[in-house]
Design an enzyme around this catalytic site. Structure first.
Site, mmCIF file in Angstrom:
data_model
loop_
_atom_site.group_PDB
_atom_site.id
_atom_site.type_symbol
_atom_site.label_atom_id
_atom_site.label_comp_id
_atom_site.label_asym_id
_atom_site.label_seq_id
_atom_site.Cartn_x
_atom_site.Cartn_y
_atom_site.Cartn_z
ATOM 1 N N HIS A 86 0.810 -1.226 0.000
ATOM 2 C CA HIS A 86 0.000 0.000 0.000
ATOM 3 C C HIS A 86 0.840 1.272 0.000
ATOM 4 O O HIS A 86 0.354 2.340 0.347
ATOM 5 C CB HIS A 86 -0.967 -0.009 1.196
ATOM 6 N N CYS B 26 5.226 12.610 -7.868
ATOM 7 C CA CYS B 26 4.874 13.766 -8.688
ATOM 8 C C CYS B 26 3.560 13.483 -9.437
ATOM 9 O O CYS B 26 3.426 12.450 -10.093
ATOM 10 C CB CYS B 26 6.008 14.044 -9.685
ATOM 11 N N GLY C 22 -2.050 -9.362 12.372
ATOM 12 C CA GLY C 22 -2.580 -8.028 12.647
ATOM 13 C C GLY C 22 -3.308 -7.390 11.483
ATOM 14 O O GLY C 22 -3.210 -6.190 11.271
ATOM 15 N N SER D 171 -7.236 -7.334 9.496
ATOM 16 C CA SER D 171 -8.625 -7.806 9.567
ATOM 17 C C SER D 171 -8.969 -8.645 8.338
ATOM 18 O O SER D 171 -9.992 -9.324 8.318
ATOM 19 C CB SER D 171 -9.578 -6.614 9.680
HETATM 20 P P1 OAD Z 1 -7.426 -3.184 10.281
HETATM 21 O O1 OAD Z 1 -7.584 -2.031 11.202
HETATM 22 O O2 OAD Z 1 -8.541 -3.478 9.339
HETATM 23 O O3 OAD Z 1 -7.186 -4.511 11.131
HETATM 24 C C1 OAD Z 1 -6.263 -4.545 12.162
HETATM 25 C C2 OAD Z 1 -6.274 -5.931 12.762
HETATM 26 O O4 OAD Z 1 -5.237 -5.965 13.729
HETATM 27 C C3 OAD Z 1 -7.558 -6.332 13.489
HETATM 28 O O5 OAD Z 1 -7.912 -7.641 13.061
HETATM 29 C C4 OAD Z 1 -7.165 -6.352 14.964
HETATM 30 O O6 OAD Z 1 -7.791 -7.400 15.672
HETATM 31 C C5 OAD Z 1 -5.702 -6.654 14.877
HETATM 32 N N1 OAD Z 1 -4.889 -6.139 16.005
HETATM 33 C C6 OAD Z 1 -4.996 -4.982 16.682
HETATM 34 N N2 OAD Z 1 -4.018 -4.889 17.605
HETATM 35 C C7 OAD Z 1 -3.281 -6.029 17.504
HETATM 36 C C8 OAD Z 1 -2.142 -6.540 18.195
HETATM 37 N N3 OAD Z 1 -1.553 -5.868 19.180
HETATM 38 N N4 OAD Z 1 -1.650 -7.738 17.803
HETATM 39 C C9 OAD Z 1 -2.254 -8.440 16.808
HETATM 40 N N5 OAD Z 1 -3.315 -8.013 16.136
HETATM 41 C C10 OAD Z 1 -3.838 -6.822 16.475
HETATM 42 O O7 OAD Z 1 -6.032 -2.976 9.518
HETATM 43 P P2 OAD Z 1 -5.518 -3.692 8.186
HETATM 44 O O8 OAD Z 1 -6.036 -5.082 8.084
HETATM 45 O O9 OAD Z 1 -4.060 -3.474 8.104
HETATM 46 O O10 OAD Z 1 -5.478 0.410 3.339
HETATM 47 O O11 OAD Z 1 -6.231 -2.815 7.086
HETATM 48 C C11 OAD Z 1 -5.996 -3.121 5.739
HETATM 49 C C12 OAD Z 1 -6.023 -1.865 4.914
HETATM 50 O O12 OAD Z 1 -7.252 -1.170 5.149
HETATM 51 C C13 OAD Z 1 -4.969 -0.839 5.286
HETATM 52 O O13 OAD Z 1 -3.722 -1.100 4.698
HETATM 53 C C14 OAD Z 1 -5.560 0.430 4.778
HETATM 54 C C15 OAD Z 1 -6.993 0.267 5.236
HETATM 55 O O14 OAD Z 1 -7.961 0.915 4.485
HETATM 56 C C16 OAD Z 1 -5.281 1.542 2.675
HETATM 57 O O15 OAD Z 1 -5.210 2.636 3.222
HETATM 58 C C17 OAD Z 1 -5.128 1.341 1.207
#
Ligand code: OAD
Length: 250
Positions: free
Chosen positions: A123, A131, A190, A192
């Site tokens: 990402h 640019c 970590g 979702s």
């Molecule tokens: P999310 O916020 O959707 O998910 C975070 C996950 O981390 C959840 O399943 C939590 O249970 C878990 N979590 C939180 N704290 C934790 C810990 N200490 N140890 C283990 N797990 C933990 O974030 P992402 O899945 O990264 O994209 O989201 C995916 C994408 O959605 C991001 O890259 C971003 C967003 O829109 C863009 O901006 C393009």
């Protein structure tokens, strides 16, 4: 032995025998560094901010100053944060297996600061800008400018991150698929698992016969090989797992 101990021991044996480990990380791995996730209730960024306004090409076209202020703030926070034991555990694990490929959806740069090499950034990165005129990528720019300009041509810069509705960088995505198809152990940590195409990688790895671990705060602890799930904090579970692998190697 607790359920978690049993899962960790089983996984450590798989890691010990693995030729290629592929790890996908999401915002949860940086949560213990103080960086907010996206979808956790109350603290998640998307519960406080509108992705349409801040993370879409249309939002940037409407109000580039607002978008730049938001990314500048996130970049400053990422620079002030420190990698946590989960980031460091992956650096250690990479030294214990023949090959480890690290794929991240995070844009905070904490894996690299912990010492991970060749990180595949699906990402983009908070630490790069692009640019708007010709796509040239810059790693430094005038951080004091509300609307930073390309140092080469003066056109508007944009954060070098993937926004909603945009394609992922082709080379990063291809490298991620290749590593997912090739690995014998796959970790999803970590995340979702709701944003494609990263969300499909664990299923692809499973279908190719890899052992898969899903580690986040929402799953329940269970071992149904080849799919393991652990409900826990990455900063606590990963160091324990890596210590167990280290003991097996001793
Ligand atoms: P999310 O916020 O959707 O998910 C975070 C996950 O981390 C959840 O399943 C939590 O249970 C878990 N979590 C939180 N704290 C934790 C810990 N200490 N140890 C283990 N797990 C933990 O974030 P992402 O899945 O990264 O994209 O989201 C995916 C994408 O959605 C991001 O890259 C971003 C967003 O829109 C863009 O901006 C393009």
């Amino acid at each position: 032995m607790s359920d978690l101990d049993e899962v960790i021991t089983a996984l450590a044996h798989h890691l010990h025998a693995a030729q290629h480990v592929t790890v996908l990380t999401g915002a949860g791995i940086s949560a213990e560094s103080g960086i907010p996730t996206f979808r956790d209730a109350q603290t998640g960024l998307w519960s406080q901010f509108d992705p349409e306004e801040l993370a879409s090409p249309a939002g940037f076209a409407r109000n580039p100053g607002l978008v730049w202020r938001w990314y500048a703030e996130r970049r400053i926070k990422a620079c002030a944060a420190q990698p946590n034991p989960a980031h460091y555990a992956l650096v250690d694990l990479a030294k214990m297996v023949p090959k480890l490929t690290l794929i991240t959806q995070n844009i905070d740069g904490l894996h690299q600061r912990a010492g991970s090499q060749d990180v595949i950034e699906l990402h983009g990165s908070l630490h790069r800008a692009r640019c708007m005129a010709d796509g040239t990528v810059h790693t430094t720019w005038d951080y004091d400018e509300e609307l930073p300009q390309c140092p080469d041509c003066g056109a508007l810069l944009r954060p070098d991150v993937v926004w909603f509705g945009e394609y992922l960088p082709v080379a990063a995505l291809e490298a991620a698929y290749t590593a997912t198809l090739d690995c014998d152990v796959f970790f999803s940590i970590g995340t979702s698992g709701v944003v494609e195409p990263a969300a499909s990688l664990p299923r692809i790895a499973l279908s190719r016969g890899a052992t898969v671990l899903i580690l986040n705060l929402e799953q329940t602890t269970a071992a149904r090989p080849p799919l393991f799930t652990i409900h826990g904090k990455a900063g606590e579970v990963l160091p324990r797992l890596v210590s167990t692998v280290r003991r097996l190697r001793a």
